[in-house]
Enzyme design. Sequence first.
Site, PDB file in Angstrom:
ATOM      1  N   ASP A  13       0.803  -1.224   0.000  1.00  0.00           N
ATOM      2  CA  ASP A  13       0.000   0.000   0.000  1.00  0.00           C
ATOM      3  C   ASP A  13       0.835   1.273   0.000  1.00  0.00           C
ATOM      4  O   ASP A  13       0.287   2.372   0.148  1.00  0.00           O
ATOM      5  CB  ASP A  13      -0.953   0.008   1.205  1.00  0.00           C
ATOM      6  CG  ASP A  13      -2.136  -0.908   0.981  1.00  0.00           C
ATOM      7  OD1 ASP A  13      -2.638  -0.948  -0.153  1.00  0.00           O
ATOM      8  OD2 ASP A  13      -2.554  -1.590   1.930  1.00  0.00           O
TER       9      ASP A  13
ATOM     10  N   ASP B  24      -6.530  -4.308  -5.950  1.00  0.00           N
ATOM     11  CA  ASP B  24      -6.216  -2.954  -5.464  1.00  0.00           C
ATOM     12  C   ASP B  24      -4.770  -2.557  -5.793  1.00  0.00           C
ATOM     13  O   ASP B  24      -4.441  -1.382  -5.936  1.00  0.00           O
ATOM     14  CB  ASP B  24      -6.392  -2.856  -3.943  1.00  0.00           C
ATOM     15  CG  ASP B  24      -7.563  -3.636  -3.383  1.00  0.00           C
ATOM     16  OD1 ASP B  24      -7.941  -4.650  -3.984  1.00  0.00           O
ATOM     17  OD2 ASP B  24      -8.069  -3.248  -2.329  1.00  0.00           O
TER      18      ASP B  24
HETATM   19  N1  GLY Z   1      -7.396  -1.365  -0.561  1.00  0.00           N
HETATM   20  C1  GLY Z   1      -8.351  -1.743   0.398  1.00  0.00           C
HETATM   21  C2  GLY Z   1      -9.745  -1.378   0.038  1.00  0.00           C
HETATM   22  O1  GLY Z   1     -10.033  -0.943  -1.055  1.00  0.00           O
HETATM   23  O2  GLY Z   1     -10.591  -1.539   0.906  1.00  0.00           O
END
Ligand code: GLY
Length: 402
Positions: free
Chosen positions: A115, A173
Amino acid sequence: MKRRFNVIIAGLLLFISVQVQAQANDGAAWFRHSITTIGEQLKRAAATYTPGLNPRSVNPDGTVRTAPYTDWTTGFFPGSLWYGYELTGNKDLAAAAKRFTLALDSIRFVTKTHDLGFMLYCSYGNAWRITGDNRYLPVLKEGAEHLYERFSPKTGVIRSWDFGDWKFPVIIDNMMNLEYLYWAGAQFQKPVYNKAANTHALTTLKNHFRKDYSSYHVVDYDPVTGKVRGRETHQGLSDESAWARGQAWGLYGYIMCYNNSGNPKFLQQAQHIAQFITTHPRMPENKIPVWDFDVHNALDADGRAPRDASAAAVIACGLLDLSTKMKGGEKYAAYAEEILKSLSSPDFLAQPGDNHFFILKHSVGAFLYNSEIDTPLNYADYYYLEALKKYAALKKITLPLQ
Ligand code: GLY
């Protein structure tokens, strides 16, 4: 007589064209109202919250959930302050943005997540883009090194998570963290970063999608053989469902990859995903999806299927970008405008002073974990602002709005 008629018609046409031009440069009323609200909410939020503990969402008991520097959402609030400055021109927001950005300096030591793009590119990345201040660069450099270290040539992807029972999990993601890697590759002369980002996008294209171009949430790889071990969900309704934000991350991720690489496969993939989303029979009339496209009867405690404004905001960003890259893209610009008008209506946009100073209401974090259901989310706000900036560029609305 005929001559006089022509002169009147010509005058009328000129008047209409001046009015249309003025409207384009000033922005429509809904756009102006939303920028005013954004300025108000961000000013109050910056005065209320503490740098390093950024507002993330609202708990069911009405308290605010804050995000420490290790939280995946921690870059969004500083990023929104930077965008707020660009949208409104308010210098106090820029000063607050700097304070909230610099408080995240310790992210440079975070290595155990993919992330880092969300965390650093939205905060430090915007700070550097807007100010040109090179003091923001060392953190961005270290963060990119740590993100790149998570890439495996064997699997051809960047590992998303270090928790859980998976061996090498990759979530859709993750496509969103590639923009940071592309930028860092050019900025720090590391072509291997660009190569890794391209490879990740190509591997994901091969393994994450179904025939209808909806995507799985999690694909688990065998780190030794590089083969896919399984496909499942973590935040969606079921392994085979289309989690709304996941579809949004895929759409925006692929158009970003196209913007950064010029690879036509990525543009084509973004077009396929856009088609899946915008023609989905369960997309509501106001274009704000329920948290999973396959929800028929997964209801919240009050018997509702909550909408996810965060997914809608990300979809608007992706469609606005896509609209400028393809023939016939106007239909996607029009669709994005519908989303933005819905998000800017009282149904979703907060009243100034309400909503704990978040900008949007009604998003969903992880429904089946009973976590962040029908709440404001800092990333819904961030991508809403990003979409408004793109919309302004498309419509030639001058920013900051005066
Ligand atoms: N990247 C985590 C979400 O979209 O909840």
